[in-house]
Structure formats: structure tokens, C-alpha cells
Design a protein around this motif. Sequence first.
Motif, short mmCIF file in Angstrom:
data_model
loop_
_atom_site.label_atom_id
_atom_site.label_comp_id
_atom_site.label_asym_id
_atom_site.label_seq_id
_atom_site.Cartn_x
_atom_site.Cartn_y
_atom_site.Cartn_z
N GLN A 64 0.83 -1.21 0.00
CA GLN A 64 0.00 0.00 0.00
C GLN A 64 0.86 1.26 0.00
OE1 GLN A 64 -3.74 0.65 0.08
NE2 GLN A 64 -2.47 2.24 -0.81
N GLN A 112 -2.47 13.89 4.06
CA GLN A 112 -2.28 14.12 5.50
C GLN A 112 -1.11 13.30 6.04
OE1 GLN A 112 -6.20 12.98 6.83
NE2 GLN A 112 -6.87 15.10 6.86
N ARG A 167 -1.23 6.91 6.68
CA ARG A 167 -1.97 8.16 6.47
C ARG A 167 -2.25 8.39 4.99
NH1 ARG A 167 -0.69 11.28 11.22
NH2 ARG A 167 -2.06 12.88 10.40
N PRO A 168 -3.35 9.06 4.66
CA PRO A 168 -3.58 9.43 3.27
C PRO A 168 -2.49 10.39 2.79
CG PRO A 168 -5.36 10.25 4.67
CD PRO A 168 -4.40 9.53 5.55
N PRO A 194 -6.99 2.32 3.14
CA PRO A 194 -8.39 2.23 3.58
C PRO A 194 -8.72 3.35 4.57
CG PRO A 194 -7.24 0.13 3.91
CD PRO A 194 -6.23 1.12 3.48
N ASN A 195 -9.97 3.78 4.59
CA ASN A 195 -10.42 4.86 5.48
C ASN A 195 -10.55 4.44 6.94
OD1 ASN A 195 -10.64 6.77 3.43
ND2 ASN A 195 -12.68 6.06 2.88
N HIS A 196 -10.75 3.17 7.21
CA HIS A 196 -11.05 2.70 8.57
C HIS A 196 -9.81 2.53 9.46
CE1 HIS A 196 -10.07 -0.93 6.30
NE2 HIS A 196 -9.70 -1.44 7.46
N GLN A 197 -8.70 3.09 9.08
CA GLN A 197 -7.47 2.94 9.86
C GLN A 197 -6.67 4.24 9.80
OE1 GLN A 197 -4.11 2.74 8.24
NE2 GLN A 197 -5.25 3.60 6.53
N ASP A 198 -5.70 4.38 10.70
CA ASP A 198 -4.83 5.56 10.63
C ASP A 198 -3.35 5.18 10.80
OD1 ASP A 198 -5.06 5.02 13.32
OD2 ASP A 198 -5.50 7.07 13.91
N GLU A 206 -4.93 4.79 -2.52
CA GLU A 206 -4.95 5.36 -1.17
C GLU A 206 -5.25 4.27 -0.15
OE1 GLU A 206 -4.49 8.53 0.24
OE2 GLU A 206 -3.72 9.20 -1.69
#
Length: 174
Positions: free
Chosen positions: A79, A125, A121-122, A114-118, A112
Motif C-alpha cells: 500500500q 495528510q 496516512r492518506p 483504507p479509510n477505517h485505519q490511521d 490510497e
Amino acid sequence: MPSQILTRKAFENAIAVVMAVGGSTNAVLHLLAIAHTIGVALTLDDFETIRAKVPVLCDLKPSGRYVTVDLHRAGGIPQVMKMLLVHGLLHGEALTITGQTIAELLAEVPDEPPNHQDVIRPWSQPLYAQGHLAILKGNLATEGAVAKISGVKKPTITGPARVFESEEDCLARF
């Protein structure tokens, strides 16, 4: 043959990934040693050049919140590499041990995380806008030195220094 895979572009890719994941200062020593062994010209300056372009995208220990297993669950190195590739910071034509290029190998990986994790980072950001492994040069490190600068508030150091010829000498002075 290893020389078909261990090219200058492959080393630049490795440096970019190390910067993006917040990797160890040891990576600098190991990559320089491997490059030297295979006959690829690589210097400390190359790390600094790539550091200036590559953001830190992963929030990993020891200075971050997550561990490698968390990185894997969030999409892992593929990723991170895909994000770097999409933003022109990897050489997609570099060969991998599978015989495929980096671009071919990452074709099915999302652009990009997945949205459900940090953990990862995208792109918009990053944890830090530039890499975390700085190459230092100056009168105390005329040939250069490596420092992990994650979270450093003041990037310039001035003032007197005490120089020791050995670790034992330093400890005895304390």
C-alpha cells in the motif's frame, strides 16, 4: 541475476520506502553496504535528496503508535509503495524478484489506504511532509552522519560540543 534487480533505481525505491514508513537509521548503513557490495554508486547525499521529496506516511513505533502487524493489516508495504508510485516517487519499471516490475506488481493495490485505519496516512495528510532520516554534515561529522529527526522542533543545533574518542571515555567523563 542479483545485478538485474539490485540497480540504482531499486536502491532509490528502497530509500523512498524507508522514509515513507519511518524506518530505522540502520537502513542507511545496510543499503549503503549492499550497494557497495554489488557495485552500485550510492551515497549519503542520495538519502538526503530522497528525504526531501518523500513524506512519512506511517505512524509506527518506536516513536509512533502502531506496530508492523498493524501496518500489514492496513495494506502493508504494498500500500505504501503504491502511494509512492502514484505520486512519482518510485521507479515503477524496476524489476522485482518475481520477474514483474514494481508497477505490474502493484497494479491491483488501491491508490490510497483504507479509510477505517490511521496506521498509513492518506497522501494529503502525512505524519511529516519530509522524510525522518536526515543526513547531518558539519565540523563534528565531516563525512556525514544520520539522525532520526521525527518530532524535532528545532532542526539546527549550535553551541559547544564535547568530543570523545571512545564510548568508554565518554562514560568515564559522566
